[in-house]
Motif scaffolding. Structure first.
Motif: not given
Length: 697
Positions: A433-441
């Protein structure tokens, strides 16, 4: 496009590291643990941010020593901002109490286009906002109205004011500050002081000392006999300190608000606040009505003060909604005064101007809603598509909040969203989750460099590829961004530059192998044709000139990988166990090898190593000095630890022994590997430990 040739000096265990980062590309840096990959990341990020944290990387060996080299990073001109994905990001950024990721509104919705449109919409409300800002008293007036409203407390079921309210506690039994009982007239100056509740509280506390004697506990003079001795007790009987405090506070509020009450309202309120006796039913009814009018005016003022895109985004008929915001003092007659109209009329006038522009406002709001809806759907679809392809049962949904939007976590087996996602997600799920959310950040913050510090090594192969695909192939991805991925896992390099290379061409990927020796970190480019099965690597080494014993090591490995564990394999195993008479070992037997079998095994080995001579090699492996010479002669770490295993069998350190044994057998090998003659995959500390023992033996 100019690439970055970065030099890192004097950072933790790194004396010097030369790293090439291709601008606008995915740069995979693969190397063993303990090399200093995280130090490379921290050094680059510290220098980019210029936040003073680079000095924290000063090597321990140089601290406190004059002339010791200081941490230094050069070659990153043009990189001024960085976003890092590491364990700290997972722990500190994602999975808040009420949303999947902190500041999901800023990441997924609040784009530059969003802010531009919001400014355009807010410009239409400028007149109303100015009407509030031009009247400096309105803020205090609203605050006083709220304080007076709160003093009414909760109403009873019949609409009457509760006896426990501050208002009725202060005035319900009459105003005893204005109407002091005759017996307490001597204390009038105290009772009518600026803060009488303090004096009353002090006076009541002292009463408990009256019974101790005939002397006044306040002035130490003799108390008179008769009724006058009870005068001090009358204060406690007539007054309550808390009620008086409420009365004093409300008195000041009512005086400030006086001009906003209608003439009749002022008259009635004055009667109530100066009443000698308990309030009558009509007076209490008046107060109930006053509370209703105050609440209505507050609601109208607050509705206009906070008018915005958010307050109108869910309204179908905006014109009707705006008309309802108009302040009609005829409906709040107790507050209908000249002064109140001075406040409300300019606001109503601006509201009328807004109504004239309602067509443009409605168009802007609907257009903005459509863009937000599209952004929400695209972000949700992107994340949920990844979660599905990676085999997770979770999904996300972005929902509106009063003045923003938040991303919530869902599970296919649960109705409604999940609070405290961090309590339900596994370690791997959090990372995914954090990786994909990181991408959006990243897409939101647009940093100059993105650092992924060992991001996917803990996932299984399918999830690794799903994450890489989402990060660099998805619709909203990191393509064309300068990205540094540091990993001790070769699979990203295999997927990105070899087996799935066509899928990642848009990210212009490159992969290099990092190695360290004596504090110097170097890198070697990994080309697609340099990633092979270890069986192929063995055959390449066997076909090239080299030491016969070392070739025998690779051949034994080759036979094991090919599951060819017959006579030739057993002969090589016996060789490394220094057996003059070779044996046959299997799950079903353990015996000496016959002469015929030995000849058959030698013949098979000679197909790969023509100069193979078992008896001569047994003499060599039994000679520690000869074996040590071979150990120190080779520069290949893989060969060194295999030779060490033959010489010593095991290391005194169980962890290092485990590493050596795992490199000897195939249980933990990847199918695809790099040639150890070119890519040094054995950590330097393992080789150093083996060298130390052999030198001291």
């Amino acid at each position: 496009m100019v690439d970055y040739q970065i030099k890192i000096e004097n950072c933790n265990s790194i004396d010097c590291a030369d790293i090439l980062i291709k601008k606008g590309s995915l740069n995979i840096k693969y190397g063993p643990n303990g090399l200093g990959k995280s130090t490379i990341a921290r050094a680059i990020v510290s220098q980019a941010r210029n936040d003073g944290s680079l000095e924290l990387l000063a090597p321990f060996k140089g601290r406190g020593k004059a002339g010791a080299g200081q941490p230094k990073v050069s070659g990153i001109d043009g990189i001024a901002s960085a976003l890092v994905f590491d364990e700290g990001y997972v722990n500190q950024f994602a999975f808040q109490q009420d949303e999947v990721v902190k500041n999901s509104f800023d990441i997924f919705i609040k784009t530059a286009e969003y802010e531009k449109t919001m400014l355009e919409i807010e410009a239409l409300f400028a007149g109303i906002k100015k009407a509030f800002s031009d009247n400096v008293e309105i803020e205090q007036t609203t605050k006083d109205l709220k304080e007076l409203r709160d003093a009414f407390g909760k109403t009873n079921a019949d609409g009457s004011i509760a006896k426990s309210s501050k208002l009725l506690k202060a005035y319900g039994s009459g105003n005893k500050i204005e109407n002091i009982p005759e017996v307490l007239k001597p204390f009038e100056s105290f009772i009518k002081s600026q803060d009488p509740s303090k004096w009353i509280g002090w006076q009541i506390k002292g009463n408990e000392f009256l019974k101790l004697g005939d002397t006044c506990p306040y002035c130490s003079t003799a108390l008179p006999d008769g009724p006058q001795k009870d005068i001090p007790l009358a204060v406690a009987k007539e007054y309550d300190a808390n009620a008086i405090a409420h009365l004093n506070t409300l008195k000041a509020v009512i005086e400030r608000l006086g001009k906003y009450f209608s003439p009749k309202g002022q008259e009635n309120l004055e009667k109530i606040t100066k009443a000698k006796l308990e309030l009558t039913a009509p007076e209490k009814s008046f107060l109930s009505g006053l509370k209703t009018d105050i609440e209505a005016l507050i609601a109208m003022l607050e509705g206009l003060r906070t008018i915005s895109f958010y307050s109108l985004r869910d309204v179908d008929e905006i014109a009707d909604k705006i008309r309802l915001l108009k302040i009609d003092l005829g409906m709040t007659e107790k507050l209908d005064s000249v002064e109140t109209r001075k406040v409300t009329e300019p606001i109503n006038a601006q509201l009328e101007e807004l109504i004239k522009q309602v067509g443009a406002l409605k168009g802007s709001i609907n257009k903005h809603k459509a863009k937000i809806k599209k952004a929400i759907e695209e972000n949700q679809d992107s994340i949920n598509s990844f979660l599905k392809s990676a085999g997770y049962k979770y999904s996300v949904v972005i929902i509106p909040e009063p003045d923003s939007y938040k991303m919530k976590l869902l599970h296919k087996d649960l109705a409604g969203h999940i609070d405290s996602a961090s309590k339900h997600l596994s370690y791997g799920e959090k990372n995914a989750f954090a990786l994909v959310l990181f991408m959006h950040q990243v897409l939101s913050d647009n940093p100059d460099i993105i650092v992924l510090d060992d991001p996917i090594s803990s996932f299984d192969k399918n999830k690794k590829f799903a994450i890489l695909h989402e990060l660099f192939r998805g619709k909203a991805s990191l393509r064309d961004r300068t990205t540094l991925m540091l990993t001790h896992d070769i699979e990203p390099a295999i997927d990105v530059i070899k087996s799935k290379a066509s899928a990642f061409q848009g990210a212009s990927p490159s992969a290099t192998f990092l190695s360290s020796k004596g504090g110097i970190v170097t890198e070697v480019q990994i080309k697609p044709d340099e990633i092979h099965t270890f069986a192929k690597i063995c055959t390449e080494i066997l076909s090239a000139p080299g030491d016969t014993l070392i070739k025998s090591i690779y051949l034994r490995r080759y036979f094991e990988i090919m599951d060819n564990v017959g006579l030739a394999y057993n002969l090589l195993a016996s060789l490394f166990k220094k057996r003059a008479n070779p044996t046959v070992q299997s799950a079903t037997e353990s015996r000496d090898m016959t002469g015929s079998e030995k000849s058959q095994a030698v013949a098979e080995i000679k197909k790969h190593i023509a100069e193979f001579d078992y008896d001569a090699l047994v003499n060599t492996v039994s000679d520690d000095n000869a074996m040590k010479a071979k150990f120190f002669a080779t520069e290949v770490g893989y060969e060194k630890i295999q030779l060490f295993r033959i010489i010593r069998g095991k290391h005194e350190d169980d962890v290092i022994s485990k590493f050596i044994n795992e490199s000897y057998h195939i249980e933990n090998e990847y199918v695809m590997q790099l040639n150890p003659h070119k890519f040094e995959g054995v950590p330097e500390y393992v080789v150093d430990e083996c060298s130390r023992l052999l030198k001291t033996a």
